[in-house]
Design an enzyme around this catalytic site. Structure first.
Site, PDB file in Angstrom:
ATOM      1  N   SER A 185       0.852  -1.182   0.000  1.00 22.97           N
ATOM      2  CA  SER A 185       0.000   0.000   0.000  1.00 22.97           C
ATOM      3  C   SER A 185       0.895   1.243   0.000  1.00 22.97           C
ATOM      4  O   SER A 185       1.727   1.392  -0.891  1.00 22.97           O
ATOM      5  CB  SER A 185      -0.956  -0.029   1.185  1.00 22.97           C
ATOM      6  N   ASP A 256     -10.921 -19.640 -16.973  1.00 27.09           N
ATOM      7  CA  ASP A 256      -9.650 -20.357 -16.820  1.00 27.09           C
ATOM      8  C   ASP A 256      -9.851 -21.861 -16.673  1.00 27.09           C
ATOM      9  O   ASP A 256      -8.895 -22.605 -16.427  1.00 27.09           O
ATOM     10  CB  ASP A 256      -8.871 -19.825 -15.624  1.00 27.09           C
ATOM     11  N   VAL A 262     -13.097 -17.309  -8.063  1.00 27.82           N
ATOM     12  CA  VAL A 262     -12.040 -16.331  -8.320  1.00 27.82           C
ATOM     13  C   VAL A 262     -11.820 -16.216  -9.826  1.00 27.82           C
ATOM     14  O   VAL A 262     -11.778 -17.234 -10.535  1.00 27.82           O
ATOM     15  CB  VAL A 262     -10.719 -16.752  -7.630  1.00 27.82           C
ATOM     16  N   ASP A 402      -8.309  -6.048  -5.176  1.00 29.17           N
ATOM     17  CA  ASP A 402      -7.971  -4.853  -4.401  1.00 29.17           C
ATOM     18  C   ASP A 402      -8.951  -3.732  -4.739  1.00 29.17           C
ATOM     19  O   ASP A 402      -9.077  -3.336  -5.900  1.00 29.17           O
ATOM     20  CB  ASP A 402      -6.544  -4.428  -4.726  1.00 29.17           C
ATOM     21  N   HIS A 440      -6.751  -5.997  -0.669  1.00 29.87           N
ATOM     22  CA  HIS A 440      -5.698  -5.002  -0.529  1.00 29.87           C
ATOM     23  C   HIS A 440      -4.609  -5.490   0.420  1.00 29.87           C
ATOM     24  O   HIS A 440      -4.777  -5.484   1.641  1.00 29.87           O
ATOM     25  CB  HIS A 440      -6.278  -3.685  -0.030  1.00 29.87           C
TER      26      HIS A 440
END
Length: 523
Positions: A185, A256, A262, A402, A440
């Site tokens: 970050s 995928d 995900v 994020d 994040h």
């Protein structure tokens, strides 16, 4: 006398090794005041000081040195250096970055703890001021304080590295053989600042989810306020985020070949929010037309009045991830507007009463920010040639889920480095890893625990360039984060060096990294 020279003088005086930790309290170094040097025994509790985490027992005995550094009369940089016992020291030093606007040593200690347990001398800093680094409202310390802004921007980590190396030399009789920096970050911005401004400080650097394009990032956070909060009709309730995420996953999760909640590479996802627009009125499982418009804008990212892209938008598929969009973008207390408001108030316009005007102009705001702090805060210069010539190695990583800093921004920066230096030369000293389903810096539904510090150390010390890094999903992610026992692995997945992504072999278990290879998309 420099910090290193001060340590050398102490060694020459006969203190080749500080047998007692407390001896370091008398160490005299320029612009440094050591306020405490205390030994900790194995099992003794050490306060963390952030997120309500209680004192945690150390698994290694160590010497904790606390100090204040004052490179300028206005400076007041608090630092800590943790030194393992001589028998445990691996000869390495790792400094860690802070988060948000800094202001405490709590977040650095979270990274110092596991590194100490692995034998590193570790160090952290509050970046030169007191505040709550976990929120975006605390840059009031910067109001009319140009030297404190410089300490935050670049100076604090540099002088901390010098101080820590001098203390290390005084304690063990020699300085570290290898030096590393690890930050995420704002810590990622700090990491890249070190590579660009002080290329000799560290041999290896890890920059996670870097806020390196600081001025454009803060301007984009202000734009998020305009897009997601100004018009009540456009506001997307947090309870509708699962609807958005479910629709994006239904379209793109299987691209995928693995249905795991995900999206491996969100760049391949062509999700259109119009597909979940309410046929009429409003409803709990659809978006109104103004909400669809706002969502499209958030995916697209901010543009100025002339249509020029100012910063990257956000990928689809991670909207309902805990501590993601509600925390940063859409929630009533979303931190994007808080960060931006504090930045413009205290660092750009020097007006504690400033707030977003109705006619807030992104282009003008960016110009004003560049004039005020453009030479202090950003670390998005793609020229890393000095770091490369010195032999440094850089690893960047960014989670695809994020919501604080767009993951596209890291790809944009890395592509700029490759364009500046050449792809082959860049890959010889720098790598980028994109982490599917990772929020994040940590957390998220994807395998979110990975060891970039070890990867960069092997690259620096053994010449082993990382093509893939194994990421693990644990049943207890807090235990993993806090370096406590008890976490059990649920699945593993390789993170592949950009531009490659992980591709399932179609046969092995999708919960095992061995079933995946790294390939360039479309090849």
């Amino acid at each position: 006398m420099t910090l290193a020279a001060g340590a050398g003088a102490l060694l020459a005086a006969g203190a080749a090794h500080a047998a007692d930790c407390a001896d370091l309290a008398g160490l005299k170094l320029k612009n440094a005041t050591i306020t405490s040097a205390k030994p900790y025994a194995t099992g003794e509790g050490v306060e963390i000081g952030v997120f309500g985490i209680p004192p945690l027992p150390t698994m290694k005995a160590f010497c904790r040195v606390e100090a204040t550094l004052r490179p300028t009369p206005a400076s007041n940089i608090k630092v800590e250096v943790w030194l393992p016992a001589s028998s445990d020291w691996n000869g390495r030093f790792m400094a860690t970055g802070n988060g948000g606007y800094g202001g405490s040593l709590g977040q650095p200690r979270l990274a110092m703890r596991p590194a100490l347990h692995r034998g590193y001398v570790t160090a952290g800093t509050d970046l030169g001021h007191s505040g709550d680094g976990s929120t975006g409202e605390d840059a009031s310390w910067a109001l009319n304080q140009p030297e404190l802004i410089r300490d935050f921007g670049y100076r604090a980590n540099h002088v901390t590295a010098e101080f820590a190396k001098a203390v290390t030399a005084a304690y063990y009789g020699s300085g570290p053989k290898y030096s590393y920096f690890h930050g995420c970050s704002d810590g990622g911005r700090e990491a890249l600042m070190e590579a660009q401004r002080y290329p000799g400080d560290f041999d290896g650097i890890v920059a996670g989810a870097p806020a390196n394009a600081w001025l454009r990032l803060m301007t984009s956070m202000a734009w998020t306020w305009k897009s997601a909060h100004v018009n009540p009709a456009s506001m997307i309730p947090d309870e509708k985020l699962p609807v958005i995420q479910a629709a994006a996953l239904a379209l793109c999760d299987k691209i995928d070949g693995v249905e795991d909640g995900v999206i491996e590479d969100p760049r391949a996802c062509r999700f259109d929010p119009h597909t979940i627009q309410c046929k009429s009125g409003d409803g709990p499982d659809c978006l109104t037309a103004p909400q669809v418009t706002a969502l499209r804008a958030l995916y697209q990212g901010p543009r100025d009045a002339g249509g020029k892209q100012l910063f990257a938008g956000f990928p689809a598929g991670g909207e309902a991830v805990p501590n993601a969009w509600p925390l940063w973008i859409t929630g009533a207390k979303a931190q994007h507007p808080g960060f931006a408001r504090s930045f413009f108030r205290n660092m750009v316009y020097s007006d504690p009463a400033w707030d977003f005007p109705a006619d807030f102009d992104l282009g003008k705001a960016l110009v004003d920010a560049k004039a005020a702090v453009g030479d202090i805060l950003p670390s998005d210069n793609p020229d890393l040639s000095a770091f490369h010539r010195r032999g440094g190695k850089l690893i960047m990583f960014h989670g695809w889920a994020d919501a604080a800093i767009s993951p596209y921004a890291s790809i944009e920066y890395f592509d700029a480095v490759r364009a500046k230096t050449g792809a082959a030369k860049t890959d010889s000293f720098a790598r980028l890893f994109m982490a599917p389903g990772v929020s994040h810096c940590l957390g998220g539904p994807g395998p979110n625990t990975f060891d970039m510090l070890e990867a960069v150390a092997k690259w620096v010390e053994k010449g082993q360039a990382p093509d893939r890094v194994i990421a693990t999903k644990y049943d207890n992610e807090y235990a993993s984060l806090l370096d406590m026992p008890g976490a059990k692995p649920l699945r593993t997945r390789p993170l592949c060096a950009y531009p490659k992504i992980a591709v399932w072999d179609g046969k092995g278990s999708t919960d095992e990294a061995a079933s995946f290879t790294c390939k360039v998309p479309g090849k």
